[in-house]
Design a protein around this motif. Structure first.
Motif, PDB file in Angstrom:
ATOM      1  N   HIS A  96     -26.537   7.607  57.045  1.00 33.33           N
ATOM      2  CA  HIS A  96     -25.170   7.943  57.467  1.00 33.33           C
ATOM      3  C   HIS A  96     -25.115   9.335  58.091  1.00 33.33           C
ATOM      4  CE1 HIS A  96     -20.839   7.808  57.599  1.00 33.33           C
ATOM      5  NE2 HIS A  96     -20.792   8.954  56.947  1.00 33.33           N
ATOM      6  N   ALA A 142     -26.601   9.223  61.542  1.00 30.14           N
ATOM      7  CA  ALA A 142     -25.656   8.666  62.515  1.00 30.14           C
ATOM      8  C   ALA A 142     -24.622   9.711  62.935  1.00 30.14           C
ATOM      9  CB  ALA A 142     -24.969   7.434  61.935  1.00 30.14           C
ATOM     10  N   GLY A 152     -30.102   5.038  60.710  1.00 30.77           N
ATOM     11  CA  GLY A 152     -28.978   5.880  61.125  1.00 30.77           C
ATOM     12  C   GLY A 152     -28.741   5.815  62.618  1.00 30.77           C
ATOM     13  N   ARG A 189     -27.215   2.458  63.746  1.00 26.07           N
ATOM     14  CA  ARG A 189     -25.776   2.328  63.457  1.00 26.07           C
ATOM     15  C   ARG A 189     -24.909   2.683  64.659  1.00 26.07           C
ATOM     16  NH1 ARG A 189     -24.739   4.785  57.403  1.00 26.07           N
ATOM     17  NH2 ARG A 189     -25.834   3.113  56.308  1.00 26.07           N
TER      18      ARG A 189
END
Length: 123
Positions: free
Chosen positions: A15, A18, A48, A51
């Motif tokens: 996360h 990203a 990441g 995404r």
């Protein structure tokens, strides 16, 4: 754990990768090359980046010089993430390319363009 990266290899949050990549202007259609020895870290970075729709190419750091340069050219990467432990392999492509992608360093010892520090800021 990949012993080549050492026991101190930090966990990477997909996360955060990203969010960092979006802040760098990366997105769908952009290619990022990875020269990362630790398979867990490489997978977290890849997840990441995936995404946000980037294409990820994994480079083989065991084949430095012209083979690595050829792989980097074929990838058409806008950015390459390189383990500090593989800096010698990446240095072997210097002087072999017409243009070079932006570089971010992963791992201890990076004092500029440090992915570790950038991801810490995403907390």
């Amino acid at each position: 754990m990949d012993r080549r990266a050492g026991p101190a290899a930090a966990a990477i949050c997909p996360h955060r990768v990203a969010r960092w990549a979006c802040g760098e202007g990366l997105g769908a259609g952009t290619t990022v090359a990875l020269l990362v020895a630790d398979l867990g870290q490489a997978e977290a970075i890849r997840l990441g980046l995936a995404r946000i729709g980037t294409h990820v190419t994994v480079l083989d750091g065991t084949r430095p010089g012209q083979p690595l340069a050829d792989s980097l050219v074929r990838s058409d990467a806008a950015l390459v993430i390189v383990d500090t432990a593989l800096s010698d392999a990446y240095a072997s492509v210097m002087g072999r390319l017409a243009t070079y992608p932006a570089v971010w360093w992963n791992g201890p010892g990076a004092d500029f363009a440090s992915l570790d520090l950038a991801l810490d800021e995403q907390a």
